[in-house]
Design a protein around this motif. Structure first.
Motif, short mmCIF file in Angstrom:
data_model
loop_
_atom_site.label_atom_id
_atom_site.label_comp_id
_atom_site.label_asym_id
_atom_site.label_seq_id
_atom_site.Cartn_x
_atom_site.Cartn_y
_atom_site.Cartn_z
N GLY A 216 3.48 169.37 22.45
CA GLY A 216 2.90 168.52 23.47
C GLY A 216 3.05 167.03 23.30
N PHE A 217 3.58 166.56 22.16
CA PHE A 217 3.70 165.12 21.96
C PHE A 217 5.03 164.63 22.53
CE2 PHE A 217 5.14 161.42 19.56
CZ PHE A 217 4.07 160.58 19.75
N ARG A 218 5.00 163.59 23.33
CA ARG A 218 6.20 163.03 23.96
C ARG A 218 6.40 161.61 23.47
NH1 ARG A 218 6.27 167.66 24.63
NH2 ARG A 218 6.64 168.85 26.54
N GLY A 219 7.15 161.43 22.39
CA GLY A 219 7.39 160.11 21.84
C GLY A 219 8.43 159.34 22.65
N GLN A 220 8.37 158.05 22.58
CA GLN A 220 9.33 157.18 23.24
C GLN A 220 9.92 156.21 22.22
OE1 GLN A 220 10.19 157.48 26.47
NE2 GLN A 220 8.76 159.20 26.67
N ARG A 221 11.21 155.91 22.38
CA ARG A 221 11.81 154.91 21.49
C ARG A 221 11.09 153.57 21.66
NH1 ARG A 221 18.09 154.48 22.04
NH2 ARG A 221 17.71 154.92 24.23
N SER A 222 10.97 152.87 20.57
CA SER A 222 10.25 151.61 20.56
C SER A 222 11.02 150.53 21.31
CB SER A 222 10.03 151.17 19.11
OG SER A 222 9.58 149.85 19.05
N ALA A 223 10.32 149.80 22.15
CA ALA A 223 10.97 148.70 22.87
C ALA A 223 11.47 147.63 21.92
CB ALA A 223 9.99 148.09 23.88
N SER A 224 10.75 147.42 20.82
CA SER A 224 11.17 146.42 19.85
C SER A 224 12.30 146.93 18.96
CB SER A 224 9.99 146.04 18.96
OG SER A 224 9.53 147.16 18.23
N GLY A 225 12.51 148.24 18.98
CA GLY A 225 13.58 148.80 18.15
C GLY A 225 13.21 148.92 16.70
N ILE A 226 11.94 148.77 16.38
CA ILE A 226 11.52 148.79 14.98
C ILE A 226 10.97 150.16 14.60
CG2 ILE A 226 9.94 147.79 13.30
CD1 ILE A 226 10.22 145.14 14.85
N SER A 227 9.98 150.64 15.31
CA SER A 227 9.33 151.88 14.91
C SER A 227 10.06 153.11 15.40
CB SER A 227 7.90 151.90 15.45
OG SER A 227 7.10 150.95 14.80
N SER A 228 9.82 154.21 14.70
CA SER A 228 10.29 155.52 15.14
C SER A 228 9.55 155.94 16.40
CB SER A 228 10.03 156.54 14.02
OG SER A 228 9.98 157.85 14.53
N PRO A 229 10.16 156.79 17.23
CA PRO A 229 9.42 157.30 18.39
C PRO A 229 8.20 158.13 18.01
CG PRO A 229 11.77 157.69 18.65
CD PRO A 229 11.56 157.23 17.23
N GLU A 277 3.80 148.19 19.57
CA GLU A 277 4.66 147.07 19.94
C GLU A 277 4.01 145.73 19.58
OE1 GLU A 277 7.58 147.71 20.46
OE2 GLU A 277 7.57 149.75 21.20
N GLU A 278 2.70 145.61 19.82
CA GLU A 278 2.00 144.38 19.45
C GLU A 278 1.98 144.19 17.93
OE1 GLU A 278 -0.54 146.00 22.96
OE2 GLU A 278 0.96 146.75 21.54
N ILE A 279 1.75 145.29 17.21
CA ILE A 279 1.75 145.22 15.74
C ILE A 279 3.13 144.84 15.23
CG2 ILE A 279 1.45 146.57 13.63
CD1 ILE A 279 -0.66 148.24 15.20
N ASN A 280 4.15 145.47 15.78
CA ASN A 280 5.52 145.15 15.39
C ASN A 280 5.82 143.67 15.60
OD1 ASN A 280 6.14 147.78 14.67
ND2 ASN A 280 7.12 148.28 16.62
N ALA A 281 5.43 143.17 16.75
CA ALA A 281 5.74 141.78 17.08
C ALA A 281 5.08 140.82 16.10
CB ALA A 281 5.29 141.47 18.51
N ARG A 282 3.84 141.11 15.72
CA ARG A 282 3.14 140.22 14.80
C ARG A 282 3.76 140.30 13.39
NH1 ARG A 282 -1.90 137.62 15.17
NH2 ARG A 282 -1.54 137.94 17.40
N ILE A 283 4.11 141.51 12.95
CA ILE A 283 4.77 141.65 11.64
C ILE A 283 6.11 140.93 11.65
CG2 ILE A 283 5.78 143.29 9.99
CD1 ILE A 283 3.73 145.35 10.98
#
Length: 390
Positions: A216-229, A277-283
């Motif tokens: 049931g989990f539907r992951g999406q590729r990260s817009a920032s390109g950093i995290s795994s889906p 995405e917000e966490i990625n951007a701050r890191i």
């Protein structure tokens, strides 16, 4: 450990030769059956990588085996192979489904004279089904299996992994299946057919994300390109002032300490995926201001899971890689000094070495025929008639 096990290999490309090389490293006597013009990998190499005219693609997957060149369309050649197979413990083939049957070397036919034979078929998609006749090649399977669709940022097309990992995993699964079948035969005396294919190998590599999807989990590729889906932040690769650093599976509370940024402390752990995405951007903003070495030392101090992103120069020089005796060097009679990856497992603290250099085409034809009981005059006749090549 596999001393005394005789394997006949009808393999080409990477999946098949790599599987038989694993077993040859462990002591099995592998006879690679090649056509008179030589196996595919002798005349092909990724970026046209040849050392003194010798294919690196051939050198990386054919050590510790013997080469026997046989014309599969010649009846005398077929008779030689039947005799060879009747004396074998294992046959490994990586032709498209149906080819071995048409040649007269299908499993059902061979088991009549050698009921203890372990017969391993390595294919792209399996021995039956709607895709069985399609070309099975690593990057195609990465695409078909969904692997490419989960790699890279959302803003770019799906991205294949930069190595033939499906081929190699298929090889390991094939070798695993052969060892399991040999173990079973030791108890029952009966051989069996083992099948491994690239599609199954690619799906097996995705055991974690596919299981998430199936439940049931539907992951999406990260817009920032950093995290795994499929993982909450922080998880992925971040740019530093002079390179890149990967961060894995740590809490935002720990990040607040190592990065000296109070903002992270206010994030509910249950929101770390939704806010990735917000966490990625701050890191990303913070890591970009200092070097990889600075962050590596600081993350180590706080015991946060991290690693620099190495290129191959870095990998080859890495102290743990060197400590693990990862590379195998040998002097080839044509190519000269060669380096390849060694067998990846230690046994009793040691990796298996090299007993036989990657062979010249047909280098062991006469030797194998003599072991099968062919007299010298018959070997000469077979060579002269083109049934075999020495």
């Amino acid at each position: 450990m596999l001393s005394g096990i005789k394997i006949v290999s009808f393999t080409h490309f990477l999946q098949g030769p790599s599987a038989t090389q694993i077993l040859a490293d462990l002591g099995a006597d592998v006879v690679k059956v090649e056509p008179p013009q030589g196996a595919f990998e002798r005349g092909w190499s990724g970026p046209d990588a040849y050392v003194e005219g010798v294919s690196v693609f051939f050198l990386l997957g054919n050590r510790n085996v013997r080469s026997m060149a046989v014309d599969l369309k010649n009846e005398d050649g077929k008779a030689v192979l039947r005799r060879l197979i009747d004396d074998a413990d294992v046959l490994v083939e990586s032709f498209r489904p149906g080819v071995m049957d048409r040649l007269g070397f299908g499993y059902e036919e061979l088991r009549e004279t050698n009921p203890g034979l372990v017969y391993c078929s390595l294919s792209g998609y399996g021995s039956d089904g709607p895709y069985k006749d399609r070309p099975g090649q690593d990057v195609l399977i990465q695409s078909l299996s969904g692997l490419a669709s989960t790699t890279g940022p959302a803003s770019v097309p799906p991205t294949p992994v930069g190595a033939s990992l499906v081929d190699q995993h298929g090889a390991v699964l094939g070798a695993l299946g052969i060892l399991a079948a040999l173990h079973g035969r030791a108890r029952t005396g009966e051989g069996t057919r083992v099948e491994s294919n690239l599609l199954n190998a690619a799906l097996d590599l995705q055991i974690e994300p596919l299981s998430y999807y199936l439940n049931g989990f539907r992951g999406q590729r990260s817009a920032s390109g950093i995290s795994s889906p499929f993982y909450k932040a922080p998880y992925g690769v971040f740019a530093t002032a002079d390179g890149h650093l990967t961060i894995s599976l740590t809490s935002t509370d720990a990040l607040s300490k190592v990065l000296e940024e109070p903002w992270f402390r206010g994030i509910d752990p249950g929101a770390e995926y939704a806010m990735r995405e917000e966490i990625n951007a701050r890191i990303a903003e913070l890591l970009a201001g200092k070097t990889t070495r600075y962050w590596t030392e600081r993350f180590a101090e706080f015991r946060i899971w991290h690693a620099p992103v190495n290129n191959y120069d870095d990998v080859v020089a890495d102290p743990q890689v060197r400590n693990n005796e990862t590379f195998l060097s040998f002097d080839h009679p044509s190519a000269g000094p060669v380096q390849v990856l060694a067998h990846p497992i230690r046994y009793g603290g040691k990796r298996p070495g090299i007993r036989r250099l990657p062979p010249a085409l047909g280098e062991h034809t006469g030797e194998v025929l003599a072991e099968l009981g062919y007299p010298a005059e018959e070997i000469a006749r077979l060579l002269e008639g083109g049934a075999v090549r020495g």
